[in-house]
Design an enzyme around this catalytic site. Structure first.
Site, PDB file in Angstrom:
ATOM      1  N   HIS A   1       7.392   1.398   7.746  1.00  0.00           N
ATOM      2  CA  HIS A   1       6.022   0.793   8.024  1.00  0.00           C
ATOM      3  C   HIS A   1       5.926   0.016   9.189  1.00  0.00           C
ATOM      4  O   HIS A   1       4.778   0.120   9.936  1.00  0.00           O
ATOM      5  CB  HIS A   1       5.978  -0.240   6.780  1.00  0.00           C
ATOM      6  CG  HIS A   1       6.074   0.100   5.207  1.00  0.00           C
ATOM      7  ND1 HIS A   1       5.840   1.322   4.968  1.00  0.00           N
ATOM      8  CD2 HIS A   1       6.728  -0.224   4.501  1.00  0.00           C
ATOM      9  CE1 HIS A   1       5.984   1.541   3.712  1.00  0.00           C
ATOM     10  NE2 HIS A   1       6.709   0.300   3.340  1.00  0.00           N
TER      11      HIS A   1
ATOM     12  N   ARG B   1      11.866  14.095 -18.285  1.00  0.00           N
ATOM     13  CA  ARG B   1      13.146  14.816 -19.187  1.00  0.00           C
ATOM     14  C   ARG B   1      12.605  14.427 -20.736  1.00  0.00           C
ATOM     15  O   ARG B   1      13.024  15.428 -21.557  1.00  0.00           O
ATOM     16  CB  ARG B   1      14.293  13.601 -19.109  1.00  0.00           C
ATOM     17  CG  ARG B   1      15.719  14.543 -19.272  1.00  0.00           C
ATOM     18  CD  ARG B   1      16.897  13.713 -18.691  1.00  0.00           C
ATOM     19  NE  ARG B   1      16.678  13.079 -17.551  1.00  0.00           N
ATOM     20  CZ  ARG B   1      16.976  11.663 -17.600  1.00  0.00           C
ATOM     21  NH1 ARG B   1      17.496  10.860 -18.530  1.00  0.00           N
ATOM     22  NH2 ARG B   1      16.768  11.094 -16.239  1.00  0.00           N
TER      23      ARG B   1
ATOM     24  N   ASP C   1       4.014   7.541   3.671  1.00  0.00           N
ATOM     25  CA  ASP C   1       4.532   6.034   3.916  1.00  0.00           C
ATOM     26  C   ASP C   1       2.945   5.328   3.815  1.00  0.00           C
ATOM     27  O   ASP C   1       2.019   5.673   4.394  1.00  0.00           O
ATOM     28  CB  ASP C   1       4.424   5.876   5.575  1.00  0.00           C
ATOM     29  CG  ASP C   1       4.877   4.417   5.920  1.00  0.00           C
ATOM     30  OD1 ASP C   1       4.273   3.459   5.401  1.00  0.00           O
ATOM     31  OD2 ASP C   1       5.818   4.064   6.608  1.00  0.00           O
ATOM     32  N   HIS C   2       3.085   4.458   2.489  1.00  0.00           N
ATOM     33  CA  HIS C   2       1.788   4.064   1.927  1.00  0.00           C
ATOM     34  C   HIS C   2       1.015   3.258   2.938  1.00  0.00           C
ATOM     35  O   HIS C   2      -0.114   2.981   2.901  1.00  0.00           O
ATOM     36  CB  HIS C   2       2.207   3.302   0.654  1.00  0.00           C
ATOM     37  CG  HIS C   2       2.619   2.077   0.707  1.00  0.00           C
ATOM     38  ND1 HIS C   2       4.029   1.748   0.868  1.00  0.00           N
ATOM     39  CD2 HIS C   2       2.018   0.841   0.278  1.00  0.00           C
ATOM     40  CE1 HIS C   2       4.068   0.414   0.914  1.00  0.00           C
ATOM     41  NE2 HIS C   2       2.873  -0.189   0.407  1.00  0.00           N
TER      42      HIS C   2
ATOM     43  N   GLU D   1       6.391 -11.292   3.404  1.00  0.00           N
ATOM     44  CA  GLU D   1       6.190 -11.103   1.887  1.00  0.00           C
ATOM     45  C   GLU D   1       6.599 -12.362   1.458  1.00  0.00           C
ATOM     46  O   GLU D   1       7.708 -12.972   1.641  1.00  0.00           O
ATOM     47  CB  GLU D   1       7.046  -9.830   1.416  1.00  0.00           C
ATOM     48  CG  GLU D   1       6.528  -8.479   1.904  1.00  0.00           C
ATOM     49  CD  GLU D   1       7.283  -7.653   1.021  1.00  0.00           C
ATOM     50  OE1 GLU D   1       6.434  -6.590   0.336  1.00  0.00           O
ATOM     51  OE2 GLU D   1       8.208  -7.376   1.644  1.00  0.00           O
TER      52      GLU D   1
ATOM     53  N   LYS E   1      11.349 -11.231   3.295  1.00  0.00           N
ATOM     54  CA  LYS E   1      11.005 -11.493   1.802  1.00  0.00           C
ATOM     55  C   LYS E   1      11.282 -12.863   1.934  1.00  0.00           C
ATOM     56  O   LYS E   1      12.211 -13.665   2.301  1.00  0.00           O
ATOM     57  CB  LYS E   1      11.841 -10.916   0.909  1.00  0.00           C
ATOM     58  CG  LYS E   1      11.841  -9.389   1.000  1.00  0.00           C
ATOM     59  CD  LYS E   1      11.492  -8.798   0.019  1.00  0.00           C
ATOM     60  CE  LYS E   1      11.547  -7.094  -0.142  1.00  0.00           C
ATOM     61  NZ  LYS E   1      10.356  -6.318  -0.234  1.00  0.00           N
TER      62      LYS E   1
ATOM     63  N   ASP F   1      14.412  -0.768   4.653  1.00  0.00           N
ATOM     64  CA  ASP F   1      13.366  -0.698   3.677  1.00  0.00           C
ATOM     65  C   ASP F   1      11.847  -0.764   4.410  1.00  0.00           C
ATOM     66  O   ASP F   1      11.011  -0.289   3.863  1.00  0.00           O
ATOM     67  CB  ASP F   1      13.433  -1.776   2.657  1.00  0.00           C
ATOM     68  CG  ASP F   1      12.463  -1.966   1.732  1.00  0.00           C
ATOM     69  OD1 ASP F   1      12.044  -0.774   1.160  1.00  0.00           O
ATOM     70  OD2 ASP F   1      11.865  -3.025   1.576  1.00  0.00           O
TER      71      ASP F   1
ATOM     72  N   LYS G   1      -3.462   2.641   4.139  1.00  0.00           N
ATOM     73  CA  LYS G   1      -4.305   1.286   4.043  1.00  0.00           C
ATOM     74  C   LYS G   1      -5.290   1.391   4.940  1.00  0.00           C
ATOM     75  O   LYS G   1      -5.387   1.813   5.864  1.00  0.00           O
ATOM     76  CB  LYS G   1      -3.399  -0.031   4.271  1.00  0.00           C
ATOM     77  CG  LYS G   1      -2.171  -0.381   3.334  1.00  0.00           C
ATOM     78  CD  LYS G   1      -1.396  -1.282   3.492  1.00  0.00           C
ATOM     79  CE  LYS G   1      -0.177  -1.595   2.815  1.00  0.00           C
ATOM     80  NZ  LYS G   1      -0.353  -2.502   1.606  1.00  0.00           N
TER      81      LYS G   1
ATOM     82  N   LYS H   1       9.489   7.770   0.357  1.00  0.00           N
ATOM     83  CA  LYS H   1      10.678   7.212   1.024  1.00  0.00           C
ATOM     84  C   LYS H   1      11.596   6.725  -0.100  1.00  0.00           C
ATOM     85  O   LYS H   1      11.070   6.480  -0.845  1.00  0.00           O
ATOM     86  CB  LYS H   1      10.241   6.008   2.160  1.00  0.00           C
ATOM     87  CG  LYS H   1      10.177   4.848   1.437  1.00  0.00           C
ATOM     88  CD  LYS H   1       9.920   3.752   2.318  1.00  0.00           C
ATOM     89  CE  LYS H   1       9.601   2.465   2.090  1.00  0.00           C
ATOM     90  NZ  LYS H   1      10.688   1.609   1.238  1.00  0.00           N
TER      91      LYS H   1
HETATM   92  C1  BG6 Z   1       7.508  -0.835   0.296  1.00  0.00           C
HETATM   93  C2  BG6 Z   1       9.026  -1.818   0.295  1.00  0.00           C
HETATM   94  O1  BG6 Z   1       7.741   0.274   0.786  1.00  0.00           O
HETATM   95  O2  BG6 Z   1       6.510  -1.824   0.651  1.00  0.00           O
HETATM   96  C3  BG6 Z   1       8.839  -2.911  -0.568  1.00  0.00           C
HETATM   97  O3  BG6 Z   1      10.041  -1.038  -0.348  1.00  0.00           O
HETATM   98  C4  BG6 Z   1       7.917  -3.702  -0.028  1.00  0.00           C
HETATM   99  O4  BG6 Z   1      10.339  -3.522  -0.555  1.00  0.00           O
HETATM  100  C5  BG6 Z   1       6.469  -3.008  -0.113  1.00  0.00           C
HETATM  101  O5  BG6 Z   1       7.659  -4.934  -0.935  1.00  0.00           O
HETATM  102  C6  BG6 Z   1       5.400  -3.644   0.881  1.00  0.00           C
HETATM  103  O6  BG6 Z   1       4.144  -2.988   0.619  1.00  0.00           O
HETATM  104  P1  BG6 Z   1       2.816  -3.750   0.652  1.00  0.00           P
HETATM  105  O7  BG6 Z   1       1.846  -2.496   0.306  1.00  0.00           O
HETATM  106  O8  BG6 Z   1       2.816  -4.813  -0.859  1.00  0.00           O
HETATM  107  O9  BG6 Z   1       2.572  -4.404   1.747  1.00  0.00           O
END
Ligand code: BG6
Length: 527
Positions: free
Chosen positions: A267, A65, A204-205, A243, A367, A262, A209, A175
């Site tokens: 994941h 924007r 989905d990251h 985490e 977390k 989440d 990995k 996501k």
């Molecule tokens: C994200 C979540 O998709 O993945 C976060 O929204 C989380 O809450 C994160 O912290 C964890 O990813 P990674 O790569 O740090 O394990």
């Protein structure tokens, strides 16, 4: 004997050939002023460029924007790269060469005229590939997905079709893909009004990995383990994604999500699918995704009255993580003082198919736990008879295989060994494989791999519509069981501990115990 250096050369040569061929294209990032762009996307693209993996030619257009010039946008990104690049210091000459390909297009997401400007810009790049091969990355909120693809289509920048003739257009989305099955279906319907499913790349990251990708390789290129990969040899499997940090500044988002949506819906279920799926018939994207979706559909959906005994949720209270104090979740910014959102979930998952019948998969994530670590632990069955009972008691430590996804990526096999000496003493010992020790510390960021695959048109590491929907069916069953019930006292855990005691009780009922990931480095503060 073969000469080792010739073998090395052959290997390198094969890897070179295994590189993706990427046609010239323009990548348009919608939401170019956002965090994701400066923290993840642009650093990833810069590293691909440095590694000679970007197509030649290429362009990156930021669409957002706020009005700004190309030069201003480049300067902002350069500053951010200094903070977020995985390699430091930033290579000035490489940055300049890369940045010459960055452009900015200001516009509102709903304004068709802005998309017409975007079109004139890409057509003006003066190369058919740059004008017609478009990767549109929607780094915007899901509520804006529909509007953006609608305008892209109206401006004739996006054409719904399943072939790549005369240019291709792909849309990458992040996501959350909905918040339940119904909203996911609606979102999918909105997106596929203007794109064919094969043009959609859902990220989905975790799938980017290195170690998650290695799961497939590990399972299907080593004969010894795949033979044991079933209910005959395996007693239980534990998948932990812990985490160390709390939600911090993300309270607003997290209040709408919670650990189940989440982390578990995406994941953890994706990792589970890769661990447990059948061998695919080929390495084609559809073949692999077919197997993943079959596995996700085989997950037993707990009836609401079973959820209480099969799923544990928790929320962190204030506590100490190492020597850092962590506030209670309810005290985090933008979190309701009486929030019932779960920051921890542990569940017993059963896979109703031939291979896994009766084998529990225990999944947990949370977390504010003692450390950040993701691992898969395959616990094998004990020996049928304990020959050494007189020396070591009636139960021997059973063999296990741990695949560490992060940190200290690697694999450890645990088995029993004899303690040296004249007595017959037995002790579990470990055989370690460490990525760092074997291959050096180079680990590309997940986004590097994912962006490259999307540009190359390989959808293997992206989630297909039916996978998303199967995962929501499973997760919705759990949410129905919780029915917005208020968290009880026993569902709170102190920050810096391994979650509520009920999670231990869940496994204890089946004669199992959690195996917590072990710290490998000095724990570091991540907040
Ligand atoms: C994200 C979540 O998709 O993945 C976060 O929204 C989380 O809450 C994160 O912290 C964890 O990813 P990674 O790569 O740090 O394990």
């Amino acid at each position: 004997m073969e000469d080792a250096s010739i073998l090395d050369e052959l290997l390198v040569c094969r890897l070179e050939q295994g590189r993706k061929v990427v046609e010239p294209c323009t990548l348009v990032i919608f939401g170019a002023s956002g965090d994701l762009t400066s923290r993840k996307l642009v650093p990833a693209l810069y590293h691909l460029f440095r590694a000679g993996q970007m197509p030649d030619p290429f362009r990156i257009v930021g669409f957002a924007r706020r009005p700004k010039t190309d030069l201003e946008w480049r300067a902002e990104l350069r500053e951010a790269l200094g903070r977020f690049s995985r390699t430091q210091p930033v290579d000035g000459a490489a940055w300049e060469a890369f940045a010459a390909n960055l452009h900015y297009c200001a516009g509102e997401f709903h304004d068709l005229a802005a998309y017409q400007r975007l079109k004139r810009m890409v057509r003006g790049f003066g190369h058919p590939g740059l004008a017609h091969n478009l990767l549109c990355y929607l780094a915007v909120s899901p509520s804006q997905f529909g509007g953006v693809v609608d305008r892209l289509s109206a401006a004739a920048l996006l054409e719904k079709r399943s072939d790549d003739k005369a240019g291709w257009q792909r849309v990458v989305v992040e996501k959350p893909f909905g918040s339940d099955l119904t909203s996911a279906r609606n979102l999918n319907a909105e997106l596929t009004r203007y794109t064919h499913e094969t043009q959609l790349y859902r990220i989905d990251h975790y799938l980017g990995k290195e170690t998650v990708q290695n799961l497939l390789l590990f399972r299907f290129s080593n004969a010894i383990f795949e033979r044991l990969w079933n209910r005959d040899a395996i007693e239980q499997v534990q998948i932990t994604v812990s985490e160390r940090h709390g939600v911090g500044a993300r309270g607003g988002y997290y209040e709408e999500a919670g650990a189940l949506r989440d982390m578990v819906q995406n994941h953890l279920l994706q990792v589970l699918a890769l661990v447990a799926m059948e061998p695919p018939v080929s390495l084609e994207a559809e073949a692999i995704r077919d197997e993943k979706v079959k596995l996700l559909r085989a997950l037993r959906v707990w009836a609401p009255e079973q959820v209480r005994s099969q799923v544990v949720r928790g929320q962190y209270k204030a506590g100490l993580i190492g020597d850092l104090s962590c506030p209670a979740y309810r005290g985090e910014p933008r979190v309701a003082a009486d929030s019932n959102v779960e920051t921890y979930a542990a569940l017993r998952v059963l896979v109703d198919n031939w291979r896994w019948s009766g084998v529990p998969f225990y999944l947990r994530t949370g977390k504010a736990l003692p450390l950040s670590a993701s691992e898969i632990r395959i616990q094998f069955k004990p020996t049928p008879h304990v020959l050494f009972a007189a020396q070591c008691g009636p139960r021997l430590d059973a063999n296990s295989l741990t695949l560490r996804l992060q940190p200290d990526e690697g694999i450890t096999l645990r088995f029993n060994g004899k303690v040296p000496g004249t007595t017959m003493q037995i002790r579990p010992v470990r055989m370690h494989f460490s990525y760092d020790a074997e291959f050096g510390a180079y680990t590309p960021e997940a986004y590097e791999r994912l962006l490259l695959e999307a540009m190359a048109g390989d959808a293997t590491l992206f989630i297909r519509r039916d996978e998303v929907e199967a995962a929501w069916s499973f997760v919705d069953g759990i949410r129905a069981g919780w029915e917005d019930a208020v968290l009880g006292d026993a569902e709170f855990y102190e920050a810096g501990t391994w979650g509520p005691a009920a999670a231990d009780a869940l496994l204890a009922r089946y004669g199992h115990t959690w195996r917590h990931p072990q710290p490998v480095h000095e724990p570091r503060a991540t907040r």
